[in-house]
Write an enzyme that holds these catalytic residues in place. Structure first.
Site: not given
Ligand code: ZN
Length: 404
Positions: A81, A146
């Site tokens: 992401d 994340e």
């Molecule tokens: Zn990162």
């Protein structure tokens, strides 16, 4: 020059990955999964996709089985992401991966951290091309979320049987792009608290000097926390060898309260973001916060929105006893002859969760002489840095994955 790069296979693969808009909020990871599947197939590597915690948050594991697969494996982690981009502030579209005349490729994720995800694959390609095999198995993990809360990613994954079956002995992940010629090697992270102070007190007319008001309490707590903050700023400024990650940070991030300008409200609430250095006494600090709340007159409720605990594992020790680090250090010094500096990372990554289950982990982004544009406009990676990063991983993997 840039024409040569246009035709370079590694650059083409990088740009293809960067063109996938796996951007928050509500990320669509499926094009990443398809892309990674094709990469694994082209390298003849095992490919697995797990949807363990949420159907829309896949975890991809690409594996190169080592000669001695019973040895603990090496995990090469990256997240799929990226954070949002504001195209109107960019000089190139953020998901076009355009390359300028200097060989800089512009894209969200160019630094943080899609480049690293494909550098791992490129290093394997280089090793395979030269006919090499490795003693230990490599697991390339591509995780979701994340950049949000990792709730469907590494945070839960480290406790799952699938993760345990990978038998990870050591992990690498992203560090930070550095603008000078020194590679940053991070061996720990600061622990993270998000706290709300809900101050309640005497309500009434705004023209009267009532005692015990929410505003006074808020002011007391805020003042104490900013006095503490000042000690950390002074510490940082007084010693040039210290960096952000070496001191504790507190910041007021959200303020709420009040409905009308001549009415003293019952409550005010203040949210603070706090990042503590690894050896910080969190229990003592919590007691201090409670004392301040009492000194302020009571009626203050503390709510933890997020709370890390320090544990002995939150730091990966870089000593002789850490054979993985000794091997990596040999690659950096003997094979690559590069400058590096070890430190505590100011922000947080998935390695927090990996270290929390007692797996040693090092965070290093192999990009130097480049402005850090992580989460900023015009994020970019210079092609020569990207290609050099592949060499760096190749040398590091030859060392750490060949430990008997
Ligand atoms: Zn990162």
């Amino acid at each position: 020059m840039s024409n040569n790069w246009e035709n370079n296979e590694e650059i083409q693969i990088l740009r293809e990955y960067l063109r996938i808009p796996s951007v928050h909020p509500d990320v669509d990871y499926e094009p990443c999964v398809d892309f990674l599947k094709r990469q694994a197939e082209s390298l003849n590597l095992a490919f697995n996709v797990y949807r363990l915690f949420n159907e829309k948050s896949p975890i991809v594991v690409i594996s190169w089985i080592g000669r001695n697969s019973s040895l603990p494996s090496i995990m090469l982690n990256s997240h799929m992401d990226v954070v949002p981009a504001y195209p109107e502030h960019w000089s190139h579209p953020p998901f076009a991966a355009e390359m300028d005349a200097n060989g800089n490729i512009y894209a969200r994720g160019a630094q943080d951290m899609k480049s690293i995800g494909v550098q791992y694959l490129a290093a394997i390609r280089a090793l395979k091309k030269s006919g090499q095999t490795l003693e230990r198995t490599l697991h390339l993990t591509y995780v979701p979320d994340e950049e949000s809360d990792a709730i469907y990613g590494m945070k839960q994954f480290v406790h799952h049987d699938v993760f345990k079956s990978l038998n990870v002995g050591f992990s690498l992940d992203e560090g930070m792009t550095n603008q000078n010629d020194i590679y940053r090697v991070f061996y720990g992270e600061r622990s993270n608290w998000k706290i709300v102070f809900k101050c309640s007190g005497h309500t009434g007319h705004g023209s009267i000097l009532f005692q015990n008001t929410a505003g006074e309490k808020l002011s007391y707590i805020t003042q104490k926390l900013y006095e503490f903050r000042k000690t950390q700023t002074e510490k940082l400024e007084s010693d040039p060898s210290l960096e952000e990650g070496d001191v504790t940070c507190v910041n007021l991030t959200i303020l709420n309260g009040g409905v009308q300008f001549n009415v003293i409200p019952v409550t005010f609430s203040a949210t603070f973001d706090m990042r503590f250095v690894p050896d910080f006494d969190l229990k003592e600090f919590e007691k201090q916060l409670n004392d301040w709340c009492n000194e302020a007159g009571g009626g203050i409720e503390i709510e933890f929105l997020y709370r890390d605990e320090n544990s002995p594992h939150t730091v990966t020790h870089l000593n002789e006893g850490n054979k993985y680090w000794m091997a990596m250090k040999k690659a950096l010094t003997d094979d690559l002859n590069v400058k590096f500096k070890t430190s505590i990372m100011p922000g947080n990554t998935d390695m927090w969760f990996v270290r929390s289950v007692n797996i040693p982990a090092i965070s290093m982004t192999p990009t130097i002489n480049t402005l850090n544009r992580e989460h900023e406009n015009d994020e970019y990676i210079p092609v020569d840095q990207y290609l050099r990063g592949i060499e760096i991983y190749t040398k590091i993997l030859q060392r750490i994955a060949n430990i008997h």
